[in-house]
Design a protein around this motif. Structure first.
Motif, PDB file in Angstrom:
ATOM      1  N   LEU A 251       0.859  -1.176   0.000  1.00 28.15           N
ATOM      2  CA  LEU A 251       0.000   0.000   0.000  1.00 28.15           C
ATOM      3  C   LEU A 251       0.900   1.231   0.000  1.00 28.15           C
ATOM      4  CD1 LEU A 251      -2.904   1.094   0.106  1.00 28.15           C
ATOM      5  CD2 LEU A 251      -2.736   1.080   2.609  1.00 28.15           C
ATOM      6  N   TYR A 252       0.938   1.908  -1.135  1.00 27.27           N
ATOM      7  CA  TYR A 252       1.718   3.144  -1.242  1.00 27.27           C
ATOM      8  C   TYR A 252       0.828   4.314  -0.822  1.00 27.27           C
ATOM      9  CZ  TYR A 252       5.121   0.534  -4.081  1.00 27.27           C
ATOM     10  OH  TYR A 252       6.061  -0.363  -4.534  1.00 27.27           O
ATOM     11  N   VAL A 253       1.370   5.197   0.001  1.00 24.94           N
ATOM     12  CA  VAL A 253       0.578   6.309   0.536  1.00 24.94           C
ATOM     13  C   VAL A 253       1.325   7.632   0.346  1.00 24.94           C
ATOM     14  CG1 VAL A 253      -0.617   7.237   2.547  1.00 24.94           C
ATOM     15  CG2 VAL A 253      -0.338   4.756   2.302  1.00 24.94           C
ATOM     16  N   ILE A 254       0.621   8.609  -0.223  1.00 25.52           N
ATOM     17  CA  ILE A 254       1.158   9.967  -0.385  1.00 25.52           C
ATOM     18  C   ILE A 254       0.320  10.904   0.471  1.00 25.52           C
ATOM     19  CG2 ILE A 254       1.643  11.841  -2.012  1.00 25.52           C
ATOM     20  CD1 ILE A 254       1.561   9.527  -4.201  1.00 25.52           C
ATOM     21  N   ASP A 255       0.967  11.667   1.323  1.00 22.51           N
ATOM     22  CA  ASP A 255       0.281  12.567   2.254  1.00 22.51           C
ATOM     23  C   ASP A 255       0.229  13.976   1.666  1.00 22.51           C
ATOM     24  OD1 ASP A 255      -0.632  14.125   4.353  1.00 22.51           O
ATOM     25  OD2 ASP A 255       0.573  13.101   5.873  1.00 22.51           O
ATOM     26  N   ARG A 256      -0.910  14.328   1.078  1.00 20.77           N
ATOM     27  CA  ARG A 256      -1.042  15.663   0.478  1.00 20.77           C
ATOM     28  C   ARG A 256      -1.002  16.748   1.539  1.00 20.77           C
ATOM     29  NH1 ARG A 256      -5.048  19.407  -0.421  1.00 20.77           N
ATOM     30  NH2 ARG A 256      -4.806  20.702  -2.295  1.00 20.77           N
ATOM     31  N   ASP A 257      -1.567  16.481   2.702  1.00 22.83           N
ATOM     32  CA  ASP A 257      -1.561  17.475   3.774  1.00 22.83           C
ATOM     33  C   ASP A 257      -0.131  17.876   4.125  1.00 22.83           C
ATOM     34  OD1 ASP A 257      -4.307  17.326   3.830  1.00 22.83           O
ATOM     35  OD2 ASP A 257      -4.391  16.017   5.581  1.00 22.83           O
TER      36      ASP A 257
END
Length: 316
Positions: A251-257
Protein backbone atom coordinates in the motif's frame (compact mmCIF):
# COMPACT_ATOMS: atom_id res chain seq x y z
CA UNK A 1 56.01 62.67 -55.95
CA UNK A 2 57.08 59.07 -56.02
CA UNK A 3 57.27 59.01 -52.21
CA UNK A 4 53.80 60.57 -51.97
CA UNK A 5 52.38 57.96 -54.32
CA UNK A 6 53.90 55.14 -52.29
CA UNK A 7 52.53 56.69 -49.09
CA UNK A 8 49.05 56.99 -50.61
CA UNK A 9 49.17 53.36 -51.71
CA UNK A 10 50.18 52.24 -48.18
CA UNK A 11 47.41 54.35 -46.60
CA UNK A 12 44.86 52.93 -49.04
CA UNK A 13 45.95 49.38 -48.23
CA UNK A 14 45.57 50.03 -44.51
CA UNK A 15 42.10 51.49 -45.09
CA UNK A 16 41.01 48.44 -47.11
CA UNK A 17 42.44 46.09 -44.47
CA UNK A 18 40.68 47.97 -41.64
CA UNK A 19 37.38 47.92 -43.52
CA UNK A 20 37.72 44.20 -44.10
CA UNK A 21 38.44 43.59 -40.45
CA UNK A 22 35.47 45.70 -39.48
CA UNK A 23 33.26 43.74 -41.83
CA UNK A 24 34.49 40.46 -40.38
CA UNK A 25 33.81 41.66 -36.85
CA UNK A 26 30.25 42.58 -37.75
CA UNK A 27 29.71 39.18 -39.32
CA UNK A 28 31.10 37.40 -36.29
CA UNK A 29 28.92 39.35 -33.92
CA UNK A 30 25.86 38.73 -36.03
CA UNK A 31 26.64 35.04 -36.32
CA UNK A 32 27.31 34.80 -32.58
CA UNK A 33 23.99 36.47 -31.85
CA UNK A 34 22.13 33.93 -33.97
CA UNK A 35 24.06 31.07 -32.43
CA UNK A 36 23.08 32.23 -28.96
CA UNK A 37 19.34 31.86 -29.60
CA UNK A 38 17.55 28.54 -29.99
CA UNK A 39 13.94 27.73 -30.76
CA UNK A 40 12.32 25.50 -28.15
CA UNK A 41 9.18 23.64 -29.21
CA UNK A 42 6.86 22.76 -26.35
CA UNK A 43 3.24 21.88 -25.64
CA UNK A 44 2.03 25.49 -25.83
CA UNK A 45 4.00 26.64 -28.86
CA UNK A 46 7.50 27.71 -29.85
CA UNK A 47 9.74 30.12 -27.98
CA UNK A 48 13.04 31.75 -28.92
CA UNK A 49 15.31 31.27 -25.93
CA UNK A 50 18.79 32.66 -25.32
CA UNK A 51 21.34 29.96 -24.58
CA UNK A 52 22.65 29.80 -21.03
CA UNK A 53 20.20 32.38 -19.58
CA UNK A 54 21.35 34.12 -16.41
CA UNK A 55 17.98 34.93 -14.83
CA UNK A 56 15.30 32.23 -14.76
CA UNK A 57 11.89 32.26 -13.07
CA UNK A 58 10.68 28.71 -12.34
CA UNK A 59 7.09 27.68 -11.58
CA UNK A 60 7.61 23.95 -12.15
CA UNK A 61 9.15 22.22 -9.13
CA UNK A 62 10.39 19.28 -11.20
CA UNK A 63 12.38 21.74 -13.31
CA UNK A 64 13.70 23.45 -10.18
CA UNK A 65 14.84 20.02 -9.00
CA UNK A 66 16.61 19.41 -12.34
CA UNK A 67 18.31 22.81 -12.38
CA UNK A 68 19.55 22.21 -8.84
CA UNK A 69 20.85 18.74 -9.72
CA UNK A 70 22.74 20.15 -12.71
CA UNK A 71 24.41 22.84 -10.60
CA UNK A 72 22.35 25.63 -12.16
CA UNK A 73 20.71 26.92 -9.01
CA UNK A 74 22.52 30.24 -9.35
CA UNK A 75 20.47 30.96 -12.48
CA UNK A 76 17.19 30.79 -10.55
CA UNK A 77 15.98 34.24 -9.49
CA UNK A 78 12.27 33.70 -8.80
CA UNK A 79 10.07 30.86 -7.53
CA UNK A 80 6.63 30.38 -5.88
CA UNK A 81 8.17 29.96 -2.44
CA UNK A 82 5.11 28.56 -0.67
CA UNK A 83 5.21 25.44 -2.87
CA UNK A 84 8.85 24.45 -2.56
CA UNK A 85 9.52 20.91 -1.22
CA UNK A 86 11.66 20.53 1.88
CA UNK A 87 14.70 19.17 0.07
CA UNK A 88 14.83 22.35 -2.06
CA UNK A 89 14.18 24.70 0.86
CA UNK A 90 17.23 26.85 0.12
CA UNK A 91 15.12 28.46 -2.62
CA UNK A 92 12.98 29.99 0.09
CA UNK A 93 15.91 32.27 0.91
CA UNK A 94 15.72 36.05 0.55
CA UNK A 95 18.08 35.97 -2.43
CA UNK A 96 15.20 34.49 -4.45
CA UNK A 97 12.15 36.54 -5.35
CA UNK A 98 8.75 35.12 -4.38
CA UNK A 99 6.63 35.21 -7.55
CA UNK A 100 3.23 34.24 -6.17
CA UNK A 101 1.74 30.77 -5.99
CA UNK A 102 1.45 27.90 -8.44
CA UNK A 103 -2.13 28.82 -9.25
CA UNK A 104 -1.87 32.59 -8.82
CA UNK A 105 1.39 33.95 -10.22
CA UNK A 106 2.45 37.47 -9.23
CA UNK A 107 3.01 38.95 -12.69
CA UNK A 108 4.25 42.27 -11.30
CA UNK A 109 6.92 40.48 -9.30
CA UNK A 110 7.94 38.44 -12.34
CA UNK A 111 8.08 41.54 -14.53
CA UNK A 112 10.19 43.40 -11.96
CA UNK A 113 12.84 40.69 -12.19
CA UNK A 114 13.10 41.06 -15.99
CA UNK A 115 14.01 37.39 -16.42
CA UNK A 116 15.69 35.89 -19.46
CA UNK A 117 13.47 32.82 -19.28
CA UNK A 118 10.27 31.67 -17.55
CA UNK A 119 9.48 27.97 -17.08
CA UNK A 120 5.91 26.85 -16.32
CA UNK A 121 3.82 23.68 -16.18
CA UNK A 122 0.18 22.60 -15.92
CA UNK A 123 -1.12 24.95 -13.23
CA UNK A 124 0.10 28.04 -15.10
CA UNK A 125 -0.62 27.07 -18.70
CA UNK A 126 -3.71 29.28 -18.97
CA UNK A 127 -1.46 32.28 -18.26
CA UNK A 128 1.09 31.43 -20.94
CA UNK A 129 0.36 34.52 -23.06
CA UNK A 130 0.80 36.83 -20.06
CA UNK A 131 4.15 35.27 -19.25
CA UNK A 132 5.25 35.53 -22.89
CA UNK A 133 4.67 39.29 -22.75
CA UNK A 134 7.31 39.48 -20.02
CA UNK A 135 9.95 37.04 -21.28
CA UNK A 136 10.37 33.88 -23.38
CA UNK A 137 8.30 31.17 -21.69
CA UNK A 138 8.41 27.41 -22.09
CA UNK A 139 6.10 24.67 -20.80
CA UNK A 140 7.87 21.71 -19.18
CA UNK A 141 5.07 19.77 -17.51
CA UNK A 142 5.10 15.97 -17.23
CA UNK A 143 2.45 13.94 -19.04
CA UNK A 144 1.37 11.07 -16.75
CA UNK A 145 0.27 8.99 -19.76
CA UNK A 146 3.80 9.06 -21.17
CA UNK A 147 5.73 9.92 -18.05
CA UNK A 148 9.26 8.90 -18.96
CA UNK A 149 9.06 10.26 -22.51
CA UNK A 150 7.93 13.70 -21.37
CA UNK A 151 10.33 13.68 -18.40
CA UNK A 152 13.29 12.90 -20.65
CA UNK A 153 12.23 15.50 -23.21
CA UNK A 154 12.01 18.13 -20.47
CA UNK A 155 15.42 17.50 -18.93
CA UNK A 156 16.99 17.19 -22.39
CA UNK A 157 15.57 20.63 -23.20
CA UNK A 158 17.14 22.03 -20.03
CA UNK A 159 20.44 20.44 -21.01
CA UNK A 160 20.25 21.98 -24.48
CA UNK A 161 19.49 25.46 -23.15
CA UNK A 162 22.29 25.46 -20.58
CA UNK A 163 24.91 23.42 -22.43
CA UNK A 164 24.58 20.47 -20.04
CA UNK A 165 23.76 17.79 -22.61
CA UNK A 166 26.45 15.34 -21.51
CA UNK A 167 25.55 15.58 -17.84
CA UNK A 168 21.85 15.12 -18.61
CA UNK A 169 22.61 12.08 -20.76
CA UNK A 170 24.58 10.49 -17.91
CA UNK A 171 21.89 11.25 -15.32
CA UNK A 172 19.21 9.72 -17.54
CA UNK A 173 21.33 6.63 -18.10
CA UNK A 174 21.68 6.24 -14.33
CA UNK A 175 17.91 6.51 -13.87
CA UNK A 176 17.23 4.02 -16.67
CA UNK A 177 19.54 1.56 -14.94
CA UNK A 178 17.76 2.07 -11.61
CA UNK A 179 14.37 1.50 -13.23
CA UNK A 180 15.61 -1.63 -15.02
CA UNK A 181 16.70 -3.06 -11.68
CA UNK A 182 13.33 -2.33 -10.08
CA UNK A 183 11.39 -3.77 -13.04
CA UNK A 184 13.33 -6.97 -12.79
CA UNK A 185 12.47 -7.31 -9.11
CA UNK A 186 8.83 -6.40 -9.73
CA UNK A 187 8.54 -8.96 -12.52
CA UNK A 188 9.84 -11.69 -10.24
CA UNK A 189 7.48 -10.70 -7.45
CA UNK A 190 3.83 -11.70 -7.01
CA UNK A 191 3.11 -8.69 -4.83
CA UNK A 192 0.34 -6.39 -5.98
CA UNK A 193 0.01 -2.77 -4.99
CA UNK A 194 -2.51 -0.01 -4.47
CA UNK A 195 -1.47 3.65 -4.72
CA UNK A 196 -3.32 6.08 -2.47
CA UNK A 197 -3.29 9.73 -1.52
CA UNK A 198 -4.68 11.10 1.75
CA UNK A 199 -5.98 14.61 2.33
CA UNK A 200 -8.34 16.05 4.92
CA UNK A 201 -9.08 12.58 6.28
CA UNK A 202 -10.16 11.25 2.88
CA UNK A 203 -8.44 8.72 0.64
CA UNK A 204 -8.20 8.55 -3.14
CA UNK A 205 -6.69 5.77 -5.24
CA UNK A 206 -4.62 5.93 -8.42
CA UNK A 207 -4.14 3.23 -11.04
CA UNK A 208 -2.15 2.87 -14.26
CA UNK A 209 -1.93 5.94 -16.55
CA UNK A 210 -2.72 8.24 -13.63
CA UNK A 211 -0.71 10.95 -11.94
CA UNK A 212 1.25 8.40 -9.88
CA UNK A 213 0.70 5.48 -12.24
CA UNK A 214 4.37 5.22 -13.21
CA UNK A 215 4.69 2.78 -10.29
CA UNK A 216 2.73 0.38 -12.48
CA UNK A 217 3.39 1.68 -15.99
CA UNK A 218 7.12 2.33 -15.74
CA UNK A 219 8.43 0.57 -12.64
CA UNK A 220 6.47 -2.60 -13.35
CA UNK A 221 4.84 -3.08 -9.94
CA UNK A 222 1.63 -5.06 -10.44
CA UNK A 223 -1.69 -3.36 -9.65
CA UNK A 224 -4.04 -5.00 -7.15
CA UNK A 225 -7.04 -4.05 -9.28
CA UNK A 226 -7.89 -2.99 -12.81
CA UNK A 227 -11.30 -1.69 -11.74
CA UNK A 228 -10.20 1.82 -10.80
CA UNK A 229 -11.89 4.49 -12.86
CA UNK A 230 -9.69 7.17 -11.45
CA UNK A 231 -9.35 10.68 -12.73
CA UNK A 232 -5.71 10.81 -13.94
CA UNK A 233 -5.00 13.86 -11.76
CA UNK A 234 -7.41 13.68 -8.83
CA UNK A 235 -7.81 9.93 -8.40
CA UNK A 236 -10.89 7.95 -7.33
CA UNK A 237 -12.44 8.38 -3.91
CA UNK A 238 -12.33 5.12 -1.98
CA UNK A 239 -13.31 3.79 1.43
CA UNK A 240 -11.39 1.72 3.94
CA UNK A 241 -13.68 -1.16 3.02
CA UNK A 242 -12.39 -0.86 -0.55
CA UNK A 243 -8.80 -1.22 0.65
CA UNK A 244 -9.69 -4.26 2.76
CA UNK A 245 -11.65 -5.83 -0.10
CA UNK A 246 -8.75 -5.45 -2.55
CA UNK A 247 -6.27 -6.49 0.15
CA UNK A 248 -3.08 -5.17 -1.45
CA UNK A 249 0.30 -6.70 -0.67
CA UNK A 250 1.79 -3.21 -0.90
CA UNK A 251 0.00 0.00 0.00
CA UNK A 252 1.72 3.14 -1.24
CA UNK A 253 0.58 6.31 0.54
CA UNK A 254 1.16 9.97 -0.39
CA UNK A 255 0.28 12.57 2.25
CA UNK A 256 -1.04 15.66 0.48
CA UNK A 257 -1.56 17.47 3.77
CA UNK A 258 2.15 17.16 4.50
CA UNK A 259 2.98 18.39 1.00
CA UNK A 260 1.02 21.61 1.43
CA UNK A 261 2.11 22.24 5.02
CA UNK A 262 -1.00 21.06 6.83
CA UNK A 263 0.56 18.37 9.01
CA UNK A 264 1.55 14.71 8.69
CA UNK A 265 -1.84 13.04 8.85
CA UNK A 266 -1.57 10.04 6.54
CA UNK A 267 -0.63 7.42 9.11
CA UNK A 268 -3.55 8.34 11.35
CA UNK A 269 -5.93 8.09 8.41
CA UNK A 270 -4.60 4.88 6.88
CA UNK A 271 -3.69 2.67 9.82
CA UNK A 272 -7.19 1.94 11.11
CA UNK A 273 -8.78 -1.33 12.19
CA UNK A 274 -9.83 -2.31 8.64
CA UNK A 275 -6.54 -1.61 6.91
CA UNK A 276 -4.70 -3.47 9.68
CA UNK A 277 -6.34 -6.64 8.34
CA UNK A 278 -4.64 -6.31 4.96
CA UNK A 279 -1.52 -8.11 3.80
CA UNK A 280 0.21 -4.77 3.39
CA UNK A 281 -0.13 -3.91 7.07
CA UNK A 282 0.57 -7.42 8.36
CA UNK A 283 3.77 -7.69 6.34
CA UNK A 284 5.00 -4.15 7.01
CA UNK A 285 4.46 -3.03 3.45
CA UNK A 286 2.61 0.24 3.92
CA UNK A 287 5.07 2.55 2.20
CA UNK A 288 4.73 6.25 2.96
CA UNK A 289 6.11 8.04 -0.08
CA UNK A 290 7.85 11.39 0.25
CA UNK A 291 5.21 13.97 -0.76
CA UNK A 292 7.92 16.41 -1.81
CA UNK A 293 9.04 14.09 -4.59
CA UNK A 294 5.66 12.64 -5.52
CA UNK A 295 3.20 15.52 -5.09
CA UNK A 296 5.32 18.65 -5.59
CA UNK A 297 8.37 18.02 -7.73
CA UNK A 298 7.85 14.88 -9.79
CA UNK A 299 9.65 14.93 -13.12
CA UNK A 300 13.00 16.17 -11.84
CA UNK A 301 16.33 14.40 -12.13
CA UNK A 302 16.61 13.94 -8.38
CA UNK A 303 12.94 13.32 -7.68
CA UNK A 304 12.54 10.57 -10.29
CA UNK A 305 15.64 8.79 -9.03
CA UNK A 306 14.32 8.96 -5.45
CA UNK A 307 10.87 7.81 -6.59
CA UNK A 308 12.42 4.65 -8.00
CA UNK A 309 14.15 3.99 -4.67
CA UNK A 310 10.96 4.58 -2.67
CA UNK A 311 8.81 2.38 -4.88
CA UNK A 312 11.40 -0.39 -4.50
CA UNK A 313 10.75 -0.50 -0.74
CA UNK A 314 7.46 -2.26 -1.45
CA UNK A 315 9.12 -5.04 -3.43
CA UNK A 316 12.13 -5.61 -1.21
Amino acid sequence: MKRKSILLIIISMFAIFAAACGSNNVEKKTGSSKDDVIVIKHQLGESKVSKNPKKVVVFDMGTLDTLDKLGLGDRVVGVPQDSIPTYLKKYKGSEYKNVGTLKEPDFEAVNAIQPDLIIISGRQQDSYDKFEEIAPTIFLGVDSKKYMKSFKENVTTIGKIFGKEDQVKQELTNIDNEIAGLKEKAKASNKKALITLTTGGKVTAYGPASRFGLIHDVFGVKAVTDDLKADPVHGQNISMEFILEKNPDILYVIDRDAAIGEGNNAKGVIENSLVKKTNAYKNGKIVYLDPGYWYLSGGGLESVSEMVKEAAKGIE
